[in-house]
Design a protein around this motif. Structure first.
Motif, PDB file in Angstrom:
ATOM      1  N   LEU A   1      -4.003  15.551  -3.025  1.00  0.00           N
ATOM      2  CA  LEU A   1      -5.247  14.980  -3.519  1.00  0.00           C
ATOM      3  C   LEU A   1      -5.032  14.085  -4.734  1.00  0.00           C
ATOM      4  CD1 LEU A   1      -7.563  18.115  -3.268  1.00  0.00           C
ATOM      5  CD2 LEU A   1      -7.047  16.391  -1.525  1.00  0.00           C
ATOM      6  N   GLY A   2      -5.785  12.990  -4.762  1.00  0.00           N
ATOM      7  CA  GLY A   2      -5.787  12.046  -5.856  1.00  0.00           C
ATOM      8  C   GLY A   2      -7.008  11.168  -5.672  1.00  0.00           C
ATOM      9  N   LEU A   3      -6.883   9.876  -5.916  1.00  0.00           N
ATOM     10  CA  LEU A   3      -8.006   8.986  -5.629  1.00  0.00           C
ATOM     11  C   LEU A   3      -8.261   8.904  -4.135  1.00  0.00           C
ATOM     12  CD1 LEU A   3      -7.630   6.026  -8.138  1.00  0.00           C
ATOM     13  CD2 LEU A   3      -9.305   7.865  -8.140  1.00  0.00           C
ATOM     14  N   PHE A   4      -7.224   9.116  -3.344  1.00  0.00           N
ATOM     15  CA  PHE A   4      -7.398   9.247  -1.907  1.00  0.00           C
ATOM     16  C   PHE A   4      -6.492  10.387  -1.453  1.00  0.00           C
ATOM     17  CE2 PHE A   4      -4.190   6.050  -2.719  1.00  0.00           C
ATOM     18  CZ  PHE A   4      -3.129   6.420  -1.901  1.00  0.00           C
ATOM     19  N   GLY A   5      -6.792  10.931  -0.288  1.00  0.00           N
ATOM     20  CA  GLY A   5      -5.998  12.048   0.205  1.00  0.00           C
ATOM     21  C   GLY A   5      -4.865  11.565   1.080  1.00  0.00           C
ATOM     22  N   SER A   6      -3.754  12.246   1.000  1.00  0.00           N
ATOM     23  CA  SER A   6      -2.594  11.884   1.801  1.00  0.00           C
ATOM     24  C   SER A   6      -2.138  13.100   2.592  1.00  0.00           C
ATOM     25  CB  SER A   6      -1.451  11.395   0.891  1.00  0.00           C
ATOM     26  OG  SER A   6      -0.293  11.115   1.638  1.00  0.00           O
ATOM     27  N   ASP A   7      -1.931  12.915   3.881  1.00  0.00           N
ATOM     28  CA  ASP A   7      -1.401  13.952   4.742  1.00  0.00           C
ATOM     29  C   ASP A   7      -0.052  14.415   4.189  1.00  0.00           C
ATOM     30  OD1 ASP A   7      -0.409  15.456   6.837  1.00  0.00           O
ATOM     31  OD2 ASP A   7      -0.584  13.883   8.337  1.00  0.00           O
TER      32      ASP A   7
ATOM     33  N   VAL B   1       0.818  -1.209   0.000  1.00  0.00           N
ATOM     34  CA  VAL B   1       0.000   0.000   0.000  1.00  0.00           C
ATOM     35  C   VAL B   1       0.861   1.271   0.000  1.00  0.00           C
ATOM     36  CG1 VAL B   1      -1.659   1.337   1.351  1.00  0.00           C
ATOM     37  CG2 VAL B   1      -2.024  -1.114   1.001  1.00  0.00           C
ATOM     38  N   PRO B   2       1.912   1.379   0.821  1.00  0.00           N
ATOM     39  CA  PRO B   2       2.736   2.606   0.764  1.00  0.00           C
ATOM     40  C   PRO B   2       3.384   2.823  -0.590  1.00  0.00           C
ATOM     41  CG  PRO B   2       3.167   1.402   2.781  1.00  0.00           C
ATOM     42  CD  PRO B   2       2.341   0.498   1.921  1.00  0.00           C
ATOM     43  N   GLU B   3       3.899   1.757  -1.211  1.00  0.00           N
ATOM     44  CA  GLU B   3       4.544   1.907  -2.522  1.00  0.00           C
ATOM     45  C   GLU B   3       3.537   2.328  -3.592  1.00  0.00           C
ATOM     46  OE1 GLU B   3       8.055  -1.309  -2.887  1.00  0.00           O
ATOM     47  OE2 GLU B   3       6.126  -2.145  -2.275  1.00  0.00           O
ATOM     48  N   LEU B   4       2.390   1.674  -3.613  1.00  0.00           N
ATOM     49  CA  LEU B   4       1.380   1.994  -4.616  1.00  0.00           C
ATOM     50  C   LEU B   4       0.821   3.398  -4.404  1.00  0.00           C
ATOM     51  CD1 LEU B   4      -0.520  -1.415  -4.717  1.00  0.00           C
ATOM     52  CD2 LEU B   4       1.024  -0.500  -6.458  1.00  0.00           C
ATOM     53  N   GLY B   5       0.654   3.769  -3.147  1.00  0.00           N
ATOM     54  CA  GLY B   5       0.134   5.096  -2.854  1.00  0.00           C
ATOM     55  C   GLY B   5       1.078   6.192  -3.310  1.00  0.00           C
ATOM     56  N   LEU B   6       2.361   6.044  -3.002  1.00  0.00           N
ATOM     57  CA  LEU B   6       3.327   7.055  -3.422  1.00  0.00           C
ATOM     58  C   LEU B   6       3.435   7.116  -4.935  1.00  0.00           C
ATOM     59  CD1 LEU B   6       5.462   9.130  -2.639  1.00  0.00           C
ATOM     60  CD2 LEU B   6       7.133   7.271  -2.569  1.00  0.00           C
ATOM     61  N   ARG B   7       3.408   5.969  -5.582  1.00  0.00           N
ATOM     62  CA  ARG B   7       3.512   5.942  -7.032  1.00  0.00           C
ATOM     63  C   ARG B   7       2.335   6.675  -7.672  1.00  0.00           C
ATOM     64  NH1 ARG B   7       4.118   0.137  -9.383  1.00  0.00           N
ATOM     65  NH2 ARG B   7       5.982   0.327  -8.094  1.00  0.00           N
ATOM     66  N   PHE B   8       1.145   6.433  -7.149  1.00  0.00           N
ATOM     67  CA  PHE B   8      -0.026   7.104  -7.717  1.00  0.00           C
ATOM     68  C   PHE B   8       0.007   8.601  -7.440  1.00  0.00           C
ATOM     69  CE2 PHE B   8      -4.180   8.967  -7.080  1.00  0.00           C
ATOM     70  CZ  PHE B   8      -4.733   8.776  -8.341  1.00  0.00           C
ATOM     71  N   LEU B   9       0.283   8.956  -6.189  1.00  0.00           N
ATOM     72  CA  LEU B   9       0.195  10.354  -5.812  1.00  0.00           C
ATOM     73  C   LEU B   9       1.267  11.212  -6.467  1.00  0.00           C
ATOM     74  CD1 LEU B   9      -0.648   9.868  -2.053  1.00  0.00           C
ATOM     75  CD2 LEU B   9      -2.152  10.793  -3.802  1.00  0.00           C
ATOM     76  N   MET B  10       2.375  10.606  -6.880  1.00  0.00           N
ATOM     77  CA  MET B  10       3.419  11.364  -7.551  1.00  0.00           C
ATOM     78  C   MET B  10       3.354  11.241  -9.073  1.00  0.00           C
ATOM     79  SD  MET B  10       5.125  13.143  -5.439  1.00  0.00           S
ATOM     80  CE  MET B  10       6.522  13.578  -6.478  1.00  0.00           C
ATOM     81  N   ARG B  11       2.359  10.518  -9.561  1.00  0.00           N
ATOM     82  CA  ARG B  11       2.254  10.337 -11.007  1.00  0.00           C
ATOM     83  C   ARG B  11       2.110  11.669 -11.738  1.00  0.00           C
ATOM     84  NH1 ARG B  11      -2.385   6.404 -12.517  1.00  0.00           N
ATOM     85  NH2 ARG B  11      -1.077   5.042 -11.244  1.00  0.00           N
ATOM     86  N   PHE B  12       1.472  12.625 -11.076  1.00  0.00           N
ATOM     87  CA  PHE B  12       1.259  13.903 -11.747  1.00  0.00           C
ATOM     88  C   PHE B  12       2.571  14.652 -12.004  1.00  0.00           C
ATOM     89  CE2 PHE B  12       1.584  15.406  -7.446  1.00  0.00           C
ATOM     90  CZ  PHE B  12       1.896  16.744  -7.491  1.00  0.00           C
ATOM     91  N   ALA B  13       3.652  14.249 -11.326  1.00  0.00           N
ATOM     92  CA  ALA B  13       4.942  14.903 -11.574  1.00  0.00           C
ATOM     93  C   ALA B  13       5.430  14.651 -12.993  1.00  0.00           C
ATOM     94  CB  ALA B  13       5.978  14.406 -10.570  1.00  0.00           C
TER      95      ALA B  13
END
Length: 339
Positions: free
Chosen positions: A249-255, A84-96
């Motif tokens: 913000l993305g599919l889920f929010g991250s602090d 979950v941490p790896e997938l979350g970071l990958r998704f949330l940084m995809r916009f870069a």
């Protein structure tokens, strides 16, 4: 090959790549089943972490109990690409990796902040339900911040809101550069320490985030620690600065946390952790983006929703105390659909 089979040894290999939570701030309350779900591994593989030395306590009924932040670091450093941490970071940084203009154009978001009440994911619903569980309060969006417009929801008259909320916001980014050498010097000190691995970027427990100088001296930092430290150094140099905190913000929010510094009357964002992650690239499961890393020094992005804080304080509280990291499971966000 299944994820469970692939993860067996790599979970153990993560143990020497991060620093576990100091015993005085650790919270050993996450059971094997919950840990296995977050790590996408079998429960017996999680039990092996205990045997290999991951700090824990043993409950007579629930078995080994781990610190959730330690487990997030196992997931981040195991290298399976499936946790979950790896997938979350990958998704949330995809916009870069998206075109530069997409970082700043106005973007409408639907957000739901209903923190999980348990590590298993029970959301905090209507407070009128009266289930007798812990009292949940959350920080609200900072509508006075540049680039933030409320489209629906509220009112958000107080900094803390009972239980949770749903709202729609428009976030508009801005491309800025920074010229003040004092900012560049403080920025380089923090980002270079992360890039050189003198300080390990990892999940940090909230009590240790509150003592960010201690965390830095221990050689660990996350976005909150790095942003508070950077704000301290900029303030000491005579600059008007604030450590900000809100949601990515993305599919889920991250602090997430970053800095706000005023230069020539303009509020400019400084995001040392985003810059670091974009620099190390594939090591963290995201595309390397030097252009994005450079934009983190001054620019404001349209996926960051600042909340009302004075110095990157926690966003969620249980019974008046900072909530554990797993409470963020109940924060969701998605692009708003046109009516």
């Amino acid at each position: 090959m299944t994820v469970e089979t692939a993860a067996a040894d790599t979970l153990l290999g993560a143990l020497d790549r991060f620093r576990t939570a100091p015993s005085d701030v650790a919270r050993y309350d996450t059971d094997t089943t919950t840990a296995a779900r977050a790590l996408r591994a079998a429960p017996d593989q999680v039990a092996r972490l205990a045997s290999a030395g991951l700090p824990h306590v043993v409950d007579s009924a629930r078995g080994p109990l781990f610190d959730y932040d330690d487990l997030m670091n196992v997931g981040m450093f195991c290298g399976t690409g499936q946790t979950v941490p790896e997938l979350g970071l990958r998704f949330l940084m995809r916009f870069a990796a998206a075109p530069r203009t997409s970082w700043f154009a106005p973007r409408d978001w639907e957000i739901g902040v209903h923190p999980s009440r348990t590590a298993g994911g029970e959301a905090a619903e209507d407070p009128a339900a009266g289930d007798g569980s812990r009292k949940v309060t959350v920080r609200v969006p900072d509508l006075s911040a540049p680039g933030v417009e409320l489209l629906e929801g509220g009112p958000f008259d107080e900094a803390l809101h009972p239980s949770g909320y749903t709202a729609a916001v428009r976030l508009t980014g801005a491309s800025h550069t920074v010229r003040d050498p004092r900012i560049h010097e403080a920025w380089s000190e923090v980002v270079d320490a992360l890039a050189a691995r003198r300080v390990v970027y990892q999940t940090v427990p909230e009590p240790l985030r509150a003592d960010h100088h201690r965390a830095w001296e221990l050689g660990v930092a996350d976005c909150v620690v790095a942003s508070r430290l950077l704000a301290d150094r900029l303030r000491a140099a005579g600059l008007e600065t604030t450590a900000r905190r809100g949601y990515l913000l993305g599919l889920f929010g991250s602090d997430h946390a970053w800095c706000d510094v005023v230069e020539d009357g303009v509020h400019k964002s400084l995001d040392p952790v985003f810059a670091f992650v974009a620099t190390v690239g594939d090591e963290r499961g995201v595309a390397e983006s030097p252009e994005f890393a450079a934009a983190c020094l001054g620019s404001r992005f349209n996926r960051l929703l600042p909340c009302r804080t004075d110095s990157a304080e926690p966003l969620v509280y249980f019974d008046g105390e900072p909530a554990p990291y797993w409470a963020m499971v109940g924060v969701g966000a998605r692009p708003r659909r046109s009516s």
